[in-house]
Scaffold this motif. Structure first.
Motif, short mmCIF file in Angstrom:
data_model
loop_
_atom_site.label_atom_id
_atom_site.label_comp_id
_atom_site.label_asym_id
_atom_site.label_seq_id
_atom_site.Cartn_x
_atom_site.Cartn_y
_atom_site.Cartn_z
N VAL A 386 35.34 40.37 37.13
CA VAL A 386 35.98 39.56 38.07
C VAL A 386 36.41 39.98 39.35
N GLN A 387 36.37 39.04 40.16
CA GLN A 387 36.53 39.25 41.71
C GLN A 387 37.95 38.67 42.06
N VAL A 388 38.92 39.44 42.50
CA VAL A 388 40.22 39.21 42.71
C VAL A 388 40.31 39.34 44.47
N GLY A 389 40.97 38.34 44.87
CA GLY A 389 41.34 38.69 46.38
C GLY A 389 40.21 38.16 47.29
N GLY A 390 39.09 37.35 47.25
CA GLY A 390 38.12 37.00 48.08
C GLY A 390 36.97 37.78 48.10
#
Length: 526
Positions: A386-390
């Protein structure tokens, strides 16, 4: 008696056929002689249920979704306008029951987004009926310093990425003497998987107007600008109309509610560049120049738009302010954890079964968000990353999914919460390709002003391409290229003028660290 049926008209719902649903409803109602009043509201943020049709009853709204135009005859046949279709012989698969009781909504803590989907976005009467402009009315009775102290006490931090304390920024602008000050709203929402700003502007525009007017009163600014992402045409239409109505009602203009205090507001379209989401580049663009990053100091709070003291805040930061003024700083600060107070708007996107906006108090876990609200992947395959923060945020493996949603907890792991975008990937993802995407994104979107970002990202793409293509002669050459990639990341982080280059190493390093096998391609000719 006419029954009120609510169909949303925000960008997400429209893209999924909401206009066709509304048109079919009206057409079928006329043909059947049914008394129906159609209301076009904003979305509640549950993208996975859009178009979400609601029917008003004495017991509250009943939800149906996701509804397609071709579902309308069957819903009307089953008694859509008569009440709950979940039980007995009239059970219908699209009937969800009372909207507010749906677990996806009931488990959230909506401070900022309490009105979205409930009110008509352009109805001042609706906004006022749901405590709208109460914060502004209270602010008009207080001194600028009192307003700033209230925002400080709330613990509100910038929701655009840097998480800088909002009250401290406002204090700096208040303390800086000038003949003109400005409030600038950064509405250039460009991070992948983010749409919370758009939902505020399309579904509750008076909230942003109120927040900006309060900010103006707090620091002595009489002019505000909303720097709006050019890809949001519907938001511009709604904002322009809302500003005109707010002016006519005395909530904007030369004499706000007879107080003798002024605040004017305009919408300006962005330049279509990701880098213009960086505050100094945004100010350059707003002044009519090319969006290049400025060196700091001086800070925009002292020398900002047209050389004057300027508050630059994200949509969500400004949209949180009316609640703080209306309910008090303590009501906002009592939820959250550590230095992360209040609520965070999280946007579930990517390979997710139940995507949409979730507003929660800081402290919930990433796993709870992705599994409890997101319901896992849309593909049904195992979640891998998961990529969080753009696009500049780290890729997190399963070992980090129990991290609490908290600025400091994420920073300790080399990750960022940023604007709250959460993009999920199943086990079919190639993380080496994702690392390349991140580096190429920096290469394409860099303003080009500083060498580490402009050249480092270009060299980084070349190095990753060598690794992925197998154009190396032995494993030792692969290791040399991987080491070179790490060195480039260090250069970008330490030498870039702004976060564009400085944060690009986050996703690349995280992919290298947590998914090393994806970089182990067969050696060419081996």
């Amino acid at each position: 008696m006419s029954v009120r049926v609510i169909v949303p008209r925000d960008t997400t719902a429209l893209s999924l056929g909401a206009d066709a649903v509304a048109a079919r409803l009206e057409r079928e109602a006329r043909a059947r002689g049914l008394a129906l009043t159609l209301v076009r509201n904003g979305s509640r943020g549950a993208a996975w249920l859009e178009p979400l049709v609601e029917v008003e009853t004495p017991q509250g709204r009943l939800a149906f979704g996701p509804v397609a135009a071709e579902d309308i005859p069957g819903l009307l046949d089953a008694g859509l306008l008569d009440g709950d279709l979940r039980a007995g012989d009239t059970a219908h698969p699209l009937a969800l029951g009372p909207t507010e009781a749906l677990p996806w909504f009931a488990r959230q803590q909506r401070f900022t987004f309490a009105r979205i989907g409930v009110t008509d976005p352009l109805s001042l009467a609706d906004y006022l009926a749901h405590d709208g402009f109460r914060g502004l009315e209270l602010a008009l009775t207080r001194t600028p310093q009192d307003i700033v102290e209230e925002v400080k006490a709330s613990g509100l931090r910038g929701r655009g990425g840097a998480a800088f304390p909002t009250g401290i920024k406002w204090q700096t602008v208040l303390d800086t003497a000038a003949d003109q000050k400005y409030i600038v709203c950064n509405a250039d929402e460009g991070d992948s998987g983010t749409f919370a700003d758009r939902l505020v502007m399309e579904c509750d525009p008076y909230l942003l107007i109120e927040g900006m007017a309060i900010a103006g009163l707090a620091v002595g600014a009489t002019q505000g600008y909303i720097y709006l992402r050019s890809e949001y045409p519907l938001a511009k239409t709604i904002l322009d109309a809302a500003i005109a109505r707010a002016e006519a009602a005395g909530y904007l203009g030369e004499d706000i509610r007879g107080s003798g205090r002024a605040f004017h507001l305009e919408v300006r379209l962005g330049a279509g560049a990701y880098i213009c989401g960086e505050e100094t580049s945004l100010l350059e663009s707003l002044e009519g120049k090319r969006g290049l990053v400025r060196a700091k100091p001086p800070l925009p709070a002292i020398v900002g738009l047209f050389g004057r003291p300027t508050v630059v805040n994200n949509v969500l930061s400004l949209a949180a302010v009316p609640f703080i003024l209306a309910e008090g700083a303590a009501a906002y600060a009592e939820v959250g954890m550590g230095r992360s107070r209040g609520t965070l708007a999280l946007q579930l996107a990517g390979n997710v079964r139940r995507g949409g906006l979730v507003e929660l108090a800081f402290g919930a876990s990433l796993r709870e968000l992705m599994e409890g609200f997101g319901g896992g992947t849309a593909s049904g395959r195992p979640l891998r990353a998961v990529q969080v923060g753009g696009p500049l945020g780290a890729y997190l493996p399963e070992a980090q999914w129990d991290l609490p949603l908290d600025y400091e907890a994420f920073a300790a792991e080399g990750a960022v919460l940023g604007h709250g975008g959460v993009v999920m990937f199943d086990d079919s993802v190639d993380m080496a390709e994702q690392a390349r995407f991140s580096m190429e994104f920096c290469k394409v979107e860099s303003c080009g002003k500083c060498t580490p970002c402009r050249i480092g990202s270009t060299r980084g793409v070349e190095v990753i391409d060598r690794i992925l293509a197998g154009r190396i002669h032995a494993d030792r050459d692969r290791e040399a290229n991987l080491e070179l990639l790490r060195d480039l990341c260090d250069t970008l982080e330490d030498g870039s003028l702004c976060a564009m280059g400085g944060m690009t190493p986050f996703p690349v390093r995280s992919a290298l660290t947590h998914f090393p096998d994806d970089f182990r391609r067969p050696v060419e000719g081996a």
